[in-house]
Design a protein around this motif. Structure first.
Motif, PDB file in Angstrom:
ATOM      1  N   TRP A  60       0.579  -0.924   0.078  1.00  0.00           N
ATOM      2  CA  TRP A  60       0.052  -0.395  -0.105  1.00  0.00           C
ATOM      3  C   TRP A  60       1.066   1.148   0.488  1.00  0.00           C
ATOM      4  O   TRP A  60       1.623   1.511   0.792  1.00  0.00           O
ATOM      5  N   GLY A  82       1.802   5.815  -0.308  1.00  0.00           N
ATOM      6  CA  GLY A  82       1.193   6.463   0.369  1.00  0.00           C
ATOM      7  C   GLY A  82       3.144   7.765   1.024  1.00  0.00           C
ATOM      8  O   GLY A  82       3.895   7.313   0.594  1.00  0.00           O
ATOM      9  N   PRO A 115      -2.091   8.131   2.386  1.00  0.00           N
ATOM     10  CA  PRO A 115      -2.085   7.027   1.408  1.00  0.00           C
ATOM     11  C   PRO A 115      -2.301   7.662  -0.046  1.00  0.00           C
ATOM     12  O   PRO A 115      -3.078   8.196  -0.317  1.00  0.00           O
ATOM     13  N   ILE A 138      -4.059   8.055  -4.092  1.00  0.00           N
ATOM     14  CA  ILE A 138      -5.670   7.651  -4.512  1.00  0.00           C
ATOM     15  C   ILE A 138      -5.196   7.491  -5.741  1.00  0.00           C
ATOM     16  O   ILE A 138      -6.175   7.437  -6.866  1.00  0.00           O
ATOM     17  N   GLY A 139      -4.155   7.973  -6.650  1.00  0.00           N
ATOM     18  CA  GLY A 139      -3.776   8.218  -8.042  1.00  0.00           C
ATOM     19  C   GLY A 139      -2.713   7.609  -8.239  1.00  0.00           C
ATOM     20  O   GLY A 139      -1.858   7.628  -7.224  1.00  0.00           O
ATOM     21  N   GLU A 180      -1.474  10.698  -6.350  1.00  0.00           N
ATOM     22  CA  GLU A 180      -2.489  12.463  -5.892  1.00  0.00           C
ATOM     23  C   GLU A 180      -2.131  11.078  -4.401  1.00  0.00           C
ATOM     24  O   GLU A 180      -3.192  10.350  -4.012  1.00  0.00           O
ATOM     25  N   ALA A 233      -4.466  11.367  -0.526  1.00  0.00           N
ATOM     26  CA  ALA A 233      -5.539  11.609  -0.044  1.00  0.00           C
ATOM     27  C   ALA A 233      -5.328  12.577   0.693  1.00  0.00           C
ATOM     28  O   ALA A 233      -4.897  12.684   1.290  1.00  0.00           O
ATOM     29  N   MET A 242      -9.842   6.193   7.926  1.00  0.00           N
ATOM     30  CA  MET A 242     -10.823   5.724   7.216  1.00  0.00           C
ATOM     31  C   MET A 242     -11.681   4.891   7.538  1.00  0.00           C
ATOM     32  O   MET A 242     -11.432   4.397   8.663  1.00  0.00           O
ATOM     33  N   GLU A 290     -13.585   0.396   4.352  1.00  0.00           N
ATOM     34  CA  GLU A 290     -12.814   1.451   3.240  1.00  0.00           C
ATOM     35  C   GLU A 290     -11.062   0.863   3.202  1.00  0.00           C
ATOM     36  O   GLU A 290     -11.287   0.967   2.299  1.00  0.00           O
ATOM     37  N   LYS A 291     -10.712   0.651   4.499  1.00  0.00           N
ATOM     38  CA  LYS A 291      -9.418   0.324   4.704  1.00  0.00           C
ATOM     39  C   LYS A 291      -8.678  -1.749   4.179  1.00  0.00           C
ATOM     40  O   LYS A 291      -8.099  -1.664   3.329  1.00  0.00           O
ATOM     41  N   VAL A 300      -8.483  -1.588   0.356  1.00  0.00           N
ATOM     42  CA  VAL A 300      -6.851  -1.088  -0.120  1.00  0.00           C
ATOM     43  C   VAL A 300      -6.114  -1.011   0.593  1.00  0.00           C
ATOM     44  O   VAL A 300      -4.705  -0.807  -0.276  1.00  0.00           O
TER      45      VAL A 300
END
Length: 226
Positions: free
Chosen positions: A150, A152, A172, A174-175, A182, A184, A191, A195-196, A199
């Motif tokens: 993950w 970030g 994290p 997100i893009g 990108e 978050a 989160m 949601e966590k 991802v």
């Protein structure tokens, strides 16, 4: 097969005393429609000697823990070894993440130490990644080891009350924009659990084990839409 033997054969030991990890896997089993698995943690079984986590990789440590669990209980066992890799610290804390400050599981102290070490590191150079290796060992001796990552960056101060470990300082991606995507507007600790799960590093690793768990309990696996 007797009912007791059948129940034993479908018991999966999660080699952790962290109740949140047990809940995380249960949510994933439920979401995938896998039934008939009874999850237990180290707090639910008789204490047994645990091999020190001295491996050089997450995979080595996870596999040792899973092997210990099967040998001691006879249950199938899933274990993970997870940590934070910080680019500016040359990949550390890595496998030392849980005891970075000197005491195993001292989340606040570990987080504070990492922030102090990055105090002079500017924005754009605070890349980090959570890594999780998950090992599943079945009573028949078969072994399965997978990895999830993950990506970030690290915040300058802790935010949020959810999650655990370094979650409050991990922002994290997100893009896919440079230099590391990108980011978050929230940390992993802000989160929801669901949601966590979708991802996170451990979620990505555990999802790779779901087809094997389904097969183990004799359930047809239906590919999931992520």
């Amino acid at each position: 097969m007797t009912s007791n033997a059948r129940e034993h054969s479908r018991t999966l030991l999660v080699a952790s005393r962290n109740a949140k990890k047990l809940s995380e896997l249960q949510r994933m089993l439920d979401a995938a429609g896998i039934v008939g698995v009874t999850l237990v943690s180290l707090a639910d079984v008789a204490e047994y000697p645990e091999t020190p986590e001295t491996g050089e990789t997450f995979e080595q440590n996870a596999l040792v823990k899973a092997r210990d669990g099967v040998a001691a209980t006879g249950y199938a066992c899933v274990a993970d070894d997870s940590g934070l890799e910080v680019a500016a610290l040359h990949g550390m804390p890595g496998v030392l993440s849980a005891r970075w400050s000197g005491t195993h599981g001292a989340d606040d102290a570990n987080t504070a130490l990492v922030l102090a070490q990055l105090q002079d590191v500017p924005e754009g150079r605070r890349e980090a990644a959570f890594v999780s290796a998950c090992a599943l060992v079945l009573p028949d001796g078969s072994e399965h080891v997978v990895r999830g990552t993950w990506r970030g960056a690290l915040a300058r101060s802790a935010r949020g009350s959810g999650g655990f470990g370094y979650d409050p300082i991990f922002i994290p991606v997100i893009g896919d924009n440079s230099p590391y995507g990108e980011l978050a507007p929230y940390t992993a600790a802000e989160m929801s659990p669901e949601e966590k799960d979708a991802v996170s590093h451990r979620g990505r690793a555990l999802r790779q084990l779901l087809p094997i768990i389904a097969q183990w309990v004799g359930q047809e696996w239906v590919e999931q839409d992520n």
